[in-house]
Design a protein around this motif. Structure first.
Motif, PDB file in Angstrom:
ATOM      1  N   VAL A   1       0.854  -1.191   0.000  1.00  0.00           N
ATOM      2  CA  VAL A   1       0.000   0.000   0.000  1.00  0.00           C
ATOM      3  C   VAL A   1       0.888   1.239   0.000  1.00  0.00           C
ATOM      4  O   VAL A   1       1.911   1.285   0.703  1.00  0.00           O
ATOM      5  CB  VAL A   1      -0.923  -0.016   1.244  1.00  0.00           C
ATOM      6  CG1 VAL A   1      -1.673   1.309   1.402  1.00  0.00           C
ATOM      7  CG2 VAL A   1      -1.915  -1.179   1.140  1.00  0.00           C
ATOM      8  N   PRO A   2       0.564   2.272  -0.767  1.00  0.00           N
ATOM      9  CA  PRO A   2       1.389   3.490  -0.793  1.00  0.00           C
ATOM     10  C   PRO A   2       1.594   4.059   0.611  1.00  0.00           C
ATOM     11  O   PRO A   2       0.724   3.957   1.474  1.00  0.00           O
ATOM     12  CB  PRO A   2       0.583   4.444  -1.677  1.00  0.00           C
ATOM     13  CG  PRO A   2      -0.230   3.545  -2.555  1.00  0.00           C
ATOM     14  CD  PRO A   2      -0.558   2.339  -1.722  1.00  0.00           C
ATOM     15  N   GLU A   3       2.741   4.668   0.802  1.00  0.00           N
ATOM     16  CA  GLU A   3       3.134   5.143   2.130  1.00  0.00           C
ATOM     17  C   GLU A   3       2.118   6.124   2.714  1.00  0.00           C
ATOM     18  O   GLU A   3       1.821   6.098   3.903  1.00  0.00           O
ATOM     19  CB  GLU A   3       4.512   5.799   2.053  1.00  0.00           C
ATOM     20  CG  GLU A   3       5.200   5.916   3.399  1.00  0.00           C
ATOM     21  CD  GLU A   3       6.669   6.270   3.247  1.00  0.00           C
ATOM     22  OE1 GLU A   3       6.986   7.149   2.424  1.00  0.00           O
ATOM     23  OE2 GLU A   3       7.497   5.657   3.949  1.00  0.00           O
ATOM     24  N   ARG A   4       1.580   6.990   1.888  1.00  0.00           N
ATOM     25  CA  ARG A   4       0.592   7.955   2.377  1.00  0.00           C
ATOM     26  C   ARG A   4      -0.616   7.234   2.950  1.00  0.00           C
ATOM     27  O   ARG A   4      -1.160   7.622   3.994  1.00  0.00           O
ATOM     28  CB  ARG A   4       0.155   8.887   1.246  1.00  0.00           C
ATOM     29  CG  ARG A   4      -0.916   9.897   1.657  1.00  0.00           C
ATOM     30  CD  ARG A   4      -1.346  10.752   0.468  1.00  0.00           C
ATOM     31  NE  ARG A   4      -2.329  11.749   0.853  1.00  0.00           N
ATOM     32  CZ  ARG A   4      -3.637  11.533   0.934  1.00  0.00           C
ATOM     33  NH1 ARG A   4      -4.107  10.321   0.681  1.00  0.00           N
ATOM     34  NH2 ARG A   4      -4.462  12.512   1.280  1.00  0.00           N
ATOM     35  N   GLU A   5      -1.075   6.171   2.275  1.00  0.00           N
ATOM     36  CA  GLU A   5      -2.257   5.455   2.738  1.00  0.00           C
ATOM     37  C   GLU A   5      -1.966   4.658   4.004  1.00  0.00           C
ATOM     38  O   GLU A   5      -2.834   4.515   4.864  1.00  0.00           O
ATOM     39  CB  GLU A   5      -2.769   4.530   1.630  1.00  0.00           C
ATOM     40  CG  GLU A   5      -3.093   5.240   0.325  1.00  0.00           C
ATOM     41  CD  GLU A   5      -4.036   6.427   0.523  1.00  0.00           C
ATOM     42  OE1 GLU A   5      -5.050   6.265   1.216  1.00  0.00           O
ATOM     43  OE2 GLU A   5      -3.717   7.519   0.009  1.00  0.00           O
ATOM     44  N   ARG A   6      -0.759   4.137   4.127  1.00  0.00           N
ATOM     45  CA  ARG A   6      -0.401   3.426   5.361  1.00  0.00           C
ATOM     46  C   ARG A   6      -0.308   4.399   6.533  1.00  0.00           C
ATOM     47  O   ARG A   6      -0.699   4.072   7.654  1.00  0.00           O
ATOM     48  CB  ARG A   6       0.926   2.674   5.187  1.00  0.00           C
ATOM     49  CG  ARG A   6       0.832   1.488   4.243  1.00  0.00           C
ATOM     50  CD  ARG A   6       2.126   0.697   4.233  1.00  0.00           C
ATOM     51  NE  ARG A   6       2.283  -0.069   5.456  1.00  0.00           N
ATOM     52  CZ  ARG A   6       3.429  -0.192   6.122  1.00  0.00           C
ATOM     53  NH1 ARG A   6       4.518   0.449   5.703  1.00  0.00           N
ATOM     54  NH2 ARG A   6       3.501  -0.943   7.201  1.00  0.00           N
ATOM     55  N   LEU A   7       0.207   5.601   6.278  1.00  0.00           N
ATOM     56  CA  LEU A   7       0.250   6.609   7.331  1.00  0.00           C
ATOM     57  C   LEU A   7      -1.161   6.978   7.767  1.00  0.00           C
ATOM     58  O   LEU A   7      -1.448   7.066   8.968  1.00  0.00           O
ATOM     59  CB  LEU A   7       0.995   7.851   6.829  1.00  0.00           C
ATOM     60  CG  LEU A   7       0.936   9.088   7.735  1.00  0.00           C
ATOM     61  CD1 LEU A   7       1.507   8.793   9.109  1.00  0.00           C
ATOM     62  CD2 LEU A   7       1.682  10.257   7.084  1.00  0.00           C
ATOM     63  N   MET A   8      -2.056   7.186   6.805  1.00  0.00           N
ATOM     64  CA  MET A   8      -3.428   7.516   7.162  1.00  0.00           C
ATOM     65  C   MET A   8      -4.080   6.352   7.895  1.00  0.00           C
ATOM     66  O   MET A   8      -4.854   6.551   8.857  1.00  0.00           O
ATOM     67  CB  MET A   8      -4.224   7.874   5.907  1.00  0.00           C
ATOM     68  CG  MET A   8      -5.585   8.492   6.212  1.00  0.00           C
ATOM     69  SD  MET A   8      -6.489   9.027   4.727  1.00  0.00           S
ATOM     70  CE  MET A   8      -5.419  10.343   4.152  1.00  0.00           C
ATOM     71  N   ALA A   9      -3.773   5.122   7.491  1.00  0.00           N
ATOM     72  CA  ALA A   9      -4.308   3.955   8.188  1.00  0.00           C
ATOM     73  C   ALA A   9      -3.827   3.925   9.636  1.00  0.00           C
ATOM     74  O   ALA A   9      -4.584   3.571  10.546  1.00  0.00           O
ATOM     75  CB  ALA A   9      -3.899   2.678   7.460  1.00  0.00           C
TER      76      ALA A   9
END
Length: 281
Positions: free
Chosen positions: A128-136
């Motif tokens: 998963v893209p880093e931005r989406e993992r951070l938001m997760a």
């Protein structure tokens, strides 16, 4: 006394709206407990993700610490349409006067327990893209806290107590409701009561509290809402007594609610630690 009540009423007008579960202090404490009790590997991974906070493009809602990250989903509500899709993810109105039924309250995954599971999966997946993992990560930290606020898990056709007017000891105002009391006033008193909740817990303590699934935790919080939150406000069974225009939590009742609320915060913190270890450790 009159001057004191006037001062408190003024402060009440300045605090955040009660839609923000646990307000800042509760969410920060859940996140801080988790951060202290994850493995070193998980803590390093958390720090690495939080250091990429610029990817979220929310400069007014920073996430560079676990405490700030824990509050980001509430802060992001102020950004309008960008994150309005997530509003219903913060709660699940499961009727306390009917048998526990999570499915009916969680259609299409638009509820807090489903979003805990969803964001855990996203955080685990390194493709998963880093931005989406951070938001997760920030959603997960916040939503585990929300799930352990009983009035985000149990409801009496009153929007989780938001429509239930209540008095907090000697503090009485038309704007005060049961949700706000458990979100803020009682939460802040309970969390501030010694001994400190943010500490390293023993293996035995973690084992006693961090087991189960999100459905188990949902049922448990729903029971706390029914048997502790509403029962204390209604002076007994909240599902059989007559409707009340305003309930009152006496100072004596408030004292009995401190430990149950502290336990919910501890459960949230240690269960979050388990999930973060599972995803990152």
């Amino acid at each position: 006394m009159t001057r004191l009540l006037a001062f408190l009423a003024t402060l009440f007008l300045l605090v955040p709206a009660p839609a923000q579960a646990w307000w800042e202090y509760g969410h920060e404490t859940v996140g801080a407990i988790a951060y202290r009790n994850v493995t070193p590997k998980a803590r390093t991974a958390i720090d690495a993700l939080l250091s990429k906070g610029r990817l979220l493009e929310t400069p007014t809602c920073p996430v560079n610490t676990i405490e700030l990250a824990s509050y980001w989903p509430d802060c992001a509500k102020e950004l309008g349409l960008r994150f309005s899709y997530a509003y219903s993810w913060h709660y699940q109105n499961v009727d306390i006067c009917k048998p526990f039924d999570l499915k009916a309250a969680c259609r299409d995954g638009n509820c807090v327990s489903a979003q805990v599971d969803r964001n855990l999966k996203l955080l685990k997946d390194k493709s998963v893209p880093e931005r989406e993992r951070l938001m997760a990560l920030v959603f997960l930290v916040h939503f585990v806290g929300d799930l352990h606020q009983p009035l985000h898990a149990g409801d009496k056709s009153d929007l989780g107590g938001n429509r239930a007017r209540a008095a907090y000891g000697d503090f009485v105002t038309q704007r005060l409701n049961l949700h706000a009391i458990w979100d803020g006033y009682l939460a802040e008193r309970a969390i501030s009561t010694p001994p400190p909740l943010v500490r390293i817990y023993s293996a035995e303590e973690r084992a006693a509290m961090n087991g189960g699934t999100t459905e188990d935790w949902s049922r448990e919080s729903w029971q706390v809402a029914r048997d502790t939150v509403y029962a204390s406000a209604y002076g007994g069974d909240p599902c059989t007594g007559p409707a009340q225009e305003r309930s009152k939590l006496s100072n004596e009742t408030i004292e009995t609610l401190i430990q149950p609320l502290r336990l919910q915060v501890e459960r949230g913190g240690l269960r979050l630690a388990r999930l973060l270890d599972e995803a990152l450790g």
